[in-house]
Write an enzyme that holds these catalytic residues in place. Sequence first.
Site, PDB file in Angstrom:
ATOM      1  N   GLU A 259     -40.965 -37.650  58.713  1.00 43.67           N
ATOM      2  CA  GLU A 259     -40.780 -36.264  59.173  1.00 43.67           C
ATOM      3  C   GLU A 259     -40.256 -36.330  60.597  1.00 43.67           C
ATOM      4  OE1 GLU A 259     -41.194 -33.506  57.393  1.00 43.67           O
ATOM      5  OE2 GLU A 259     -41.774 -34.673  55.644  1.00 43.67           O
ATOM      6  N   CYS A 293     -41.274 -28.946  65.793  1.00 43.67           N
ATOM      7  CA  CYS A 293     -40.020 -29.447  65.213  1.00 43.67           C
ATOM      8  C   CYS A 293     -39.198 -28.339  64.574  1.00 43.67           C
ATOM      9  CB  CYS A 293     -40.325 -30.537  64.205  1.00 43.67           C
ATOM     10  SG  CYS A 293     -41.539 -30.013  62.991  1.00 43.67           S
TER      11      CYS A 293
HETATM   12  P1  NAD Z   1     -41.821 -40.310  69.162  1.00 42.18           P
HETATM   13  O1  NAD Z   1     -40.885 -40.736  68.104  1.00 42.18           O
HETATM   14  O2  NAD Z   1     -41.522 -40.677  70.554  1.00 42.18           O
HETATM   15  O3  NAD Z   1     -43.277 -40.886  68.870  1.00 42.18           O
HETATM   16  C1  NAD Z   1     -43.918 -40.634  67.650  1.00 42.18           C
HETATM   17  C2  NAD Z   1     -44.933 -41.719  67.406  1.00 42.18           C
HETATM   18  O4  NAD Z   1     -44.239 -42.955  67.225  1.00 42.18           O
HETATM   19  C3  NAD Z   1     -45.892 -41.940  68.564  1.00 42.18           C
HETATM   20  O5  NAD Z   1     -47.163 -42.219  68.050  1.00 42.18           O
HETATM   21  C4  NAD Z   1     -45.325 -43.158  69.251  1.00 42.18           C
HETATM   22  O6  NAD Z   1     -46.288 -43.869  69.970  1.00 42.18           O
HETATM   23  C5  NAD Z   1     -44.829 -43.945  68.055  1.00 42.18           C
HETATM   24  N1  NAD Z   1     -43.802 -44.954  68.355  1.00 42.18           N
HETATM   25  C6  NAD Z   1     -42.980 -44.996  69.432  1.00 42.18           C
HETATM   26  N2  NAD Z   1     -42.169 -46.079  69.346  1.00 42.18           N
HETATM   27  C7  NAD Z   1     -42.482 -46.705  68.191  1.00 42.18           C
HETATM   28  C8  NAD Z   1     -41.981 -47.861  67.543  1.00 42.18           C
HETATM   29  N3  NAD Z   1     -41.011 -48.598  68.075  1.00 42.18           N
HETATM   30  N4  NAD Z   1     -42.518 -48.209  66.362  1.00 42.18           N
HETATM   31  C9  NAD Z   1     -43.487 -47.474  65.793  1.00 42.18           C
HETATM   32  N5  NAD Z   1     -44.018 -46.365  66.374  1.00 42.18           N
HETATM   33  C10 NAD Z   1     -43.507 -45.983  67.559  1.00 42.18           C
HETATM   34  O7  NAD Z   1     -41.988 -38.744  68.991  1.00 42.18           O
HETATM   35  P2  NAD Z   1     -42.892 -37.764  69.867  1.00 42.18           P
HETATM   36  O8  NAD Z   1     -42.189 -37.515  71.144  1.00 42.18           O
HETATM   37  O9  NAD Z   1     -44.297 -38.260  69.904  1.00 42.18           O
HETATM   38  O10 NAD Z   1     -42.896 -36.445  68.960  1.00 42.18           O
HETATM   39  C11 NAD Z   1     -41.944 -35.467  69.042  1.00 42.18           C
HETATM   40  C12 NAD Z   1     -40.956 -35.607  67.902  1.00 42.18           C
HETATM   41  O11 NAD Z   1     -41.614 -35.452  66.656  1.00 42.18           O
HETATM   42  C13 NAD Z   1     -39.896 -34.540  67.932  1.00 42.18           C
HETATM   43  O12 NAD Z   1     -38.654 -35.117  67.658  1.00 42.18           O
HETATM   44  C14 NAD Z   1     -40.302 -33.612  66.805  1.00 42.18           C
HETATM   45  O13 NAD Z   1     -39.258 -32.876  66.244  1.00 42.18           O
HETATM   46  C15 NAD Z   1     -40.893 -34.562  65.836  1.00 42.18           C
HETATM   47  N6  NAD Z   1     -41.767 -33.851  64.910  1.00 42.18           N
HETATM   48  C16 NAD Z   1     -41.386 -33.714  63.603  1.00 42.18           C
HETATM   49  C17 NAD Z   1     -42.183 -33.004  62.724  1.00 42.18           C
HETATM   50  C18 NAD Z   1     -41.809 -32.839  61.280  1.00 42.18           C
HETATM   51  O14 NAD Z   1     -42.659 -32.448  60.493  1.00 42.18           O
HETATM   52  N7  NAD Z   1     -40.591 -33.123  60.893  1.00 42.18           N
HETATM   53  C19 NAD Z   1     -43.375 -32.447  63.176  1.00 42.18           C
HETATM   54  C20 NAD Z   1     -43.721 -32.604  64.509  1.00 42.18           C
HETATM   55  C21 NAD Z   1     -42.918 -33.322  65.358  1.00 42.18           C
END
Ligand code: NAD
Length: 494
Positions: A259, A293
């Site tokens: 997602e 999102c």
């Molecule tokens: P992010 O991708 O920076 O981080 C998400 C998670 O991934 C965190 O727990 C982070 O620690 C982890 N992570 C970071 N690098 C990683 C790696 N190399 N390998 C594995 N895990 C890793 O996103 P964010 O800033 O925490 O969240 C915001 C984003 O989430 C926005 O883009 C938003 O649109 C999206 N989002 C999507 C939905 C949906 O349902 N589609 C819902 C909420 C948020």
Amino acid sequence: MTSRTAMNGQEEPRPKHLWIGGSWRSGADGQTFTATSPSTGRAIGTLQRGTAEDVDAAVRAARAAFNDYRLLPVWERAAICERIAQLILENEAHLAAVVSADQGKPLHREALPEVRKAATGYRNAAAHVKHLYGQTIPVEDPHKRVSTVRQPRGVYAVVTPWNAPVNIPTEYLAPALATGNTVVWIPAPSTSLCAVALAEILEEAGVPPGVINLVTGEGSVVGDAAVAHPDVDAVGFTGSVTTGRHIAHRAAGKAQLLELGGNGPTIVFADANLELAAEAIAAASFTNAGQICSASEVVLVERSIQAELGALVAALAQERRLGAPEDPGTSLGPLNNHDVADKMDRHIADAVDLGARVLTGGGRAPGRPTENYYEPTVLTGVPRDATLFAEESFGPIAPLTPFDDIAEVLEALQSRQFGLASAVWTRNMGRAMRVAEAARTGTVVINGPSTYWELHLPFGGGSGTSSGLGRIGGLQTLEAMTDLKTISVDLRGF
Ligand code: NAD
């Protein structure tokens, strides 16, 4: 580590531990990190900085637990989900206080509803799993009887973001628990206190040891180790496109539910009910300080009503009270972190350079304890080559871009890189349906906020867009988190 810890804004001296195999322990190398309040900048807790070694221990615990847990009768797994829902509600004030302090969203208006919604997520999973039917399939061979059953996939790595730190994990943990999977959960570092608080509830509800394991730490370390671990069968991830793509690669060959990001659009035709449209745009753009999102981050508006709609949304933006999350009068909290505020600055500056006009907001609010307090911002005349038209801003922003006819709208819908959620406002049902069917987004709301969603509705990115793979929401997630097995029986063998 089972007692509820007070969340009173004071530093928590005792480090919050990892939860692995049913016990709370420090990380393998003893490193910790500090949780900082986005609203005050003060330390509010200490967390373990897990390592790949901790992830490995968690995967082993999840693997060991899987063999028994998958055989636990469905009704008992559903009862665990029911108990979690009940305990969430009994502890809603505590959980909401942790969410508000750790994430920054207004306590009464947003943190409490998020926590209550999470309880619904566990209730839904308990109910849906009792309807996770297989099929009997007619076949050509007269001796055979063929049926399908849904079985848990095994060990899940679940990696979650910080914007809805109780609710988004619930979207995976509840169906995983209901369907008999086991989980290694990696929460976002900036809301890991929320994760510990939820894990304490899971423990108290009687989740068997090792069925859910919590490893806090840097995503690039523990998240990466979890999704790439050879003994992990499947991955559930919510987060940014960049990380999602990385994970898709690292977890190649595993079942994946991804997602990812989105940025609308919301489309407003001149015949729309403008007052309602403005309210919906303000709600979708400013709730959770825009860190959703499915927020209205791009508003395509028919040129003749751009000024009127802009003024209405700007007036609603000015009604928002930006303040401390725990203050009952606050209707807009701080952003969760500096990165989002910095991105907002860049996107607004770029749009203004290209000719957009700021109607209200446009920067950080002065005189606040941290730089995370961002004014709700409304722009008009945002050109299509502006960065914020193409990319996700993820802050409190409603940028209006004019269009002249429906062909432009349909063309814009087809060419957008994101495909998560959109909304269309018009009183012409035929036009609304044309737009809804043309949108590549996984959801379309007609005459409502783009953020409208209930937990049991399918939600996710359109194919070919950057917004992800698969559908979250109710029965769809239970299906996504199970393998469909075909069992053929030959009657002659008995
Ligand atoms: P992010 O991708 O920076 O981080 C998400 C998670 O991934 C965190 O727990 C982070 O620690 C982890 N992570 C970071 N690098 C990683 C790696 N190399 N390998 C594995 N895990 C890793 O996103 P964010 O800033 O925490 O969240 C915001 C984003 O989430 C926005 O883009 C938003 O649109 C999206 N989002 C999507 C939905 C949906 O349902 N589609 C819902 C909420 C948020």
